[in-house]
Design an enzyme around this catalytic site. Sequence first.
Site, PDB file in Angstrom:
ATOM      1  N   SER A  27       0.867  -1.184   0.000  1.00 53.86           N
ATOM      2  CA  SER A  27       0.000   0.000   0.000  1.00 53.86           C
ATOM      3  C   SER A  27       0.900   1.229   0.000  1.00 53.86           C
ATOM      4  O   SER A  27       2.083   1.125   0.374  1.00 53.86           O
ATOM      5  CB  SER A  27      -0.855  -0.011   1.268  1.00 53.86           C
ATOM      6  OG  SER A  27      -1.451   1.253   1.480  1.00 53.86           O
ATOM      7  N   TYR A  68      -2.171  -1.265  10.635  1.00 54.19           N
ATOM      8  CA  TYR A  68      -2.174  -1.382   9.178  1.00 54.19           C
ATOM      9  C   TYR A  68      -0.850  -0.930   8.543  1.00 54.19           C
ATOM     10  O   TYR A  68      -0.231  -1.669   7.775  1.00 54.19           O
ATOM     11  CB  TYR A  68      -3.361  -0.617   8.584  1.00 54.19           C
ATOM     12  CG  TYR A  68      -3.546  -0.886   7.113  1.00 54.19           C
ATOM     13  CD1 TYR A  68      -4.122  -2.071   6.667  1.00 54.19           C
ATOM     14  CD2 TYR A  68      -3.120   0.028   6.147  1.00 54.19           C
ATOM     15  CE1 TYR A  68      -4.282  -2.331   5.316  1.00 54.19           C
ATOM     16  CE2 TYR A  68      -3.270  -0.227   4.800  1.00 54.19           C
ATOM     17  CZ  TYR A  68      -3.857  -1.404   4.384  1.00 54.19           C
ATOM     18  OH  TYR A  68      -4.003  -1.661   3.037  1.00 54.19           O
TER      19      TYR A  68
HETATM   20  N1  LIG Z   1      -8.856  -0.640  -0.704  1.00 51.56           N
HETATM   21  C1  LIG Z   1      -7.790   0.120  -0.574  1.00 51.56           C
HETATM   22  O1  LIG Z   1      -7.872   1.349  -0.557  1.00 51.56           O
HETATM   23  C2  LIG Z   1      -6.417  -0.511  -0.470  1.00 51.56           C
HETATM   24  C3  LIG Z   1      -5.312   0.335  -0.581  1.00 51.56           C
HETATM   25  C4  LIG Z   1      -4.042  -0.207  -0.497  1.00 51.56           C
HETATM   26  C5  LIG Z   1      -3.864  -1.562  -0.325  1.00 51.56           C
HETATM   27  N2  LIG Z   1      -4.955  -2.369  -0.221  1.00 51.56           N
HETATM   28  C6  LIG Z   1      -4.709  -3.800  -0.036  1.00 51.56           C
HETATM   29  O2  LIG Z   1      -5.365  -4.538  -1.057  1.00 51.56           O
HETATM   30  C7  LIG Z   1      -5.617  -5.853  -0.605  1.00 51.56           C
HETATM   31  C8  LIG Z   1      -7.040  -6.242  -0.953  1.00 51.56           C
HETATM   32  O3  LIG Z   1      -7.929  -5.402  -0.255  1.00 51.56           O
HETATM   33  P1  LIG Z   1      -9.290  -4.847  -0.872  1.00 51.56           P
HETATM   34  O4  LIG Z   1      -9.217  -3.385  -0.828  1.00 51.56           O
HETATM   35  O5  LIG Z   1      -9.594  -5.534  -2.144  1.00 51.56           O
HETATM   36  O6  LIG Z   1     -10.321  -5.237   0.294  1.00 51.56           O
HETATM   37  P2  LIG Z   1     -11.395  -6.413   0.415  1.00 51.56           P
HETATM   38  O7  LIG Z   1     -12.425  -6.287  -0.627  1.00 51.56           O
HETATM   39  O8  LIG Z   1     -11.831  -6.415   1.838  1.00 51.56           O
HETATM   40  O9  LIG Z   1     -10.527  -7.722   0.100  1.00 51.56           O
HETATM   41  C9  LIG Z   1      -9.754  -8.362   1.064  1.00 51.56           C
HETATM   42  C10 LIG Z   1      -9.963  -9.839   0.911  1.00 51.56           C
HETATM   43  O10 LIG Z   1      -9.190 -10.536   1.892  1.00 51.56           O
HETATM   44  C11 LIG Z   1     -10.027 -11.502   2.506  1.00 51.56           C
HETATM   45  N3  LIG Z   1      -9.531 -11.835   3.824  1.00 51.56           N
HETATM   46  C12 LIG Z   1      -9.641 -11.139   4.986  1.00 51.56           C
HETATM   47  N4  LIG Z   1      -9.056 -11.812   5.976  1.00 51.56           N
HETATM   48  C13 LIG Z   1      -8.573 -12.956   5.459  1.00 51.56           C
HETATM   49  C14 LIG Z   1      -7.893 -14.072   5.986  1.00 51.56           C
HETATM   50  N5  LIG Z   1      -7.586 -14.168   7.285  1.00 51.56           N
HETATM   51  N6  LIG Z   1      -7.547 -15.078   5.141  1.00 51.56           N
HETATM   52  C15 LIG Z   1      -7.857 -15.029   3.835  1.00 51.56           C
HETATM   53  N7  LIG Z   1      -8.517 -14.021   3.276  1.00 51.56           N
HETATM   54  C16 LIG Z   1      -8.870 -12.988   4.073  1.00 51.56           C
HETATM   55  C17 LIG Z   1     -11.392 -10.863   2.531  1.00 51.56           C
HETATM   56  O11 LIG Z   1     -12.417 -11.837   2.693  1.00 51.56           O
HETATM   57  P3  LIG Z   1     -13.890 -11.343   3.178  1.00 51.56           P
HETATM   58  O12 LIG Z   1     -14.367 -10.391   2.124  1.00 51.56           O
HETATM   59  O13 LIG Z   1     -14.673 -12.606   3.223  1.00 51.56           O
HETATM   60  O14 LIG Z   1     -13.662 -10.687   4.499  1.00 51.56           O
HETATM   61  C18 LIG Z   1     -11.429 -10.240   1.161  1.00 51.56           C
HETATM   62  O15 LIG Z   1     -11.778 -11.160   0.178  1.00 51.56           O
HETATM   63  C19 LIG Z   1      -5.319  -5.860   0.895  1.00 51.56           C
HETATM   64  O16 LIG Z   1      -4.050  -6.433   1.123  1.00 51.56           O
HETATM   65  C20 LIG Z   1      -5.266  -4.377   1.239  1.00 51.56           C
HETATM   66  O17 LIG Z   1      -4.456  -4.093   2.346  1.00 51.56           O
HETATM   67  C21 LIG Z   1      -6.226  -1.878  -0.287  1.00 51.56           C
END
Ligand SMILES: NC(=O)c1ccc[n+]([C@@H]2O[C@H](COP(=O)([O-])OP(=O)(O)OC[C@H]3O[C@@H](n4cnc5c(N)ncnc54)[C@H](OP(=O)(O)O)[C@@H]3O)[C@@H](O)[C@H]2O)c1
Length: 317
Positions: A164, A176
């Site tokens: 991130s 985080y």
């Molecule tokens: N959104 C942003 O602004 C942003 C910015 C920078 C980086 N990121 C990074 O991008 C990545 C994906 O996030 P996203 O934004 O796409 O959010 P998201 O839609 O919440 O996706 C995260 C996924 O991880 C799953 N998850 C949570 N805990 C887990 C565990 N213990 N084991 C296996 N899977 C698990 C969630 O499952 P459930 O949906 O069933 O909970 C979900 O499918 C993350 O690493 C996040 O830190 C996001």
Amino acid sequence: MWLYLVVLVVLYYLLRWYRERQVVSHLEDKFVFITGCDSGFGNLLARQLDQRGLRVLAACLTEQGAEQLRNQTSDRLQTVILDITQTENVTATTNWVKERVGDRGLWGLVNNAGICTPTAPNEWLTKQDFVKVLDVNLLGVIDVTLSLLSLVRKARGRVVNVSSVLGRVSLSPAGYCISKYGVEAFSDSLRRELSYFGVKVAMIEPGYFVTNMTQDEGFIGYLQALWNWASPELKELYGENFPADFLKTLSLLKPRWTQNLSLVTDCMEHALTACHPRTRYSAGWDAKFIYLPMSYLPSFLVDLIVYCYYPQPAKAL
Ligand SMILES: NC(=O)c1ccc[n+]([C@@H]2O[C@H](COP(=O)([O-])OP(=O)(O)OC[C@H]3O[C@@H](n4cnc5c(N)ncnc54)[C@H](OP(=O)(O)O)[C@@H]3O)[C@@H](O)[C@H]2O)c1
């Protein structure tokens, strides 16, 4: 003099553009394993790579998420249920992957799963609150990587770690940012180690995007619970309005968050399919033009910027 400089810069970008356009061959034979495919970037990437013809092994946290994904994709895509915090689950999943990829090995490992709550001032939190985030975002990533690494080495493939911008500049308290700084450090050392075996490691550094993770409900629930647990001393120091002000800051920033998730998944796809992937991908206009430049500023300037938008405790001196 200036003209030479401009020509050099243009030549550099032309060369880079040409180099980065080259795509690896036989994509349809390549297996890619992605964690956290229930929603967000992981879900979109799984569908995108499936459409491109790759063999996607999609790990979901829930059966419901897995079923929905299977309904939207081709028969090539296979799903498995994986909680990356459970080592036995990671080991069983590695055997599942091994059975599927056989001697070809695993071309791509995408460590995408992550969480971002609890988020609140550090002093409101317990060690367990930090452990919860680090367990998924950092130790989970390490566990899955170590478990699958020999399969990736066999294919001389790719590891793509989702970090991130908050792994480059620490703008929020709690676990985080710490976890994403850890992912950056882990990826850097892994990249050097694995380069000897023809494996490439890339980091994706998105700015702020609208996904499940960044929905208000998660923040509100945790903030409220933490506030209820806070000691009378903390409540007096921060004041009753602090949680509401914290959320107001989020809602002021939120309209600027990006909706187009493919800005991130296109970077992931490039890291998996280009002959010459980048080491780091900044995804989103805010990452490129705000947070990345900010990470090079002196600390006192970053502090000043954060003071401007972060709510102050009621009893601030
Ligand atoms: N959104 C942003 O602004 C942003 C910015 C920078 C980086 N990121 C990074 O991008 C990545 C994906 O996030 P996203 O934004 O796409 O959010 P998201 O839609 O919440 O996706 C995260 C996924 O991880 C799953 N998850 C949570 N805990 C887990 C565990 N213990 N084991 C296996 N899977 C698990 C969630 O499952 P459930 O949906 O069933 O909970 C979900 O499918 C993350 O690493 C996040 O830190 C996001």
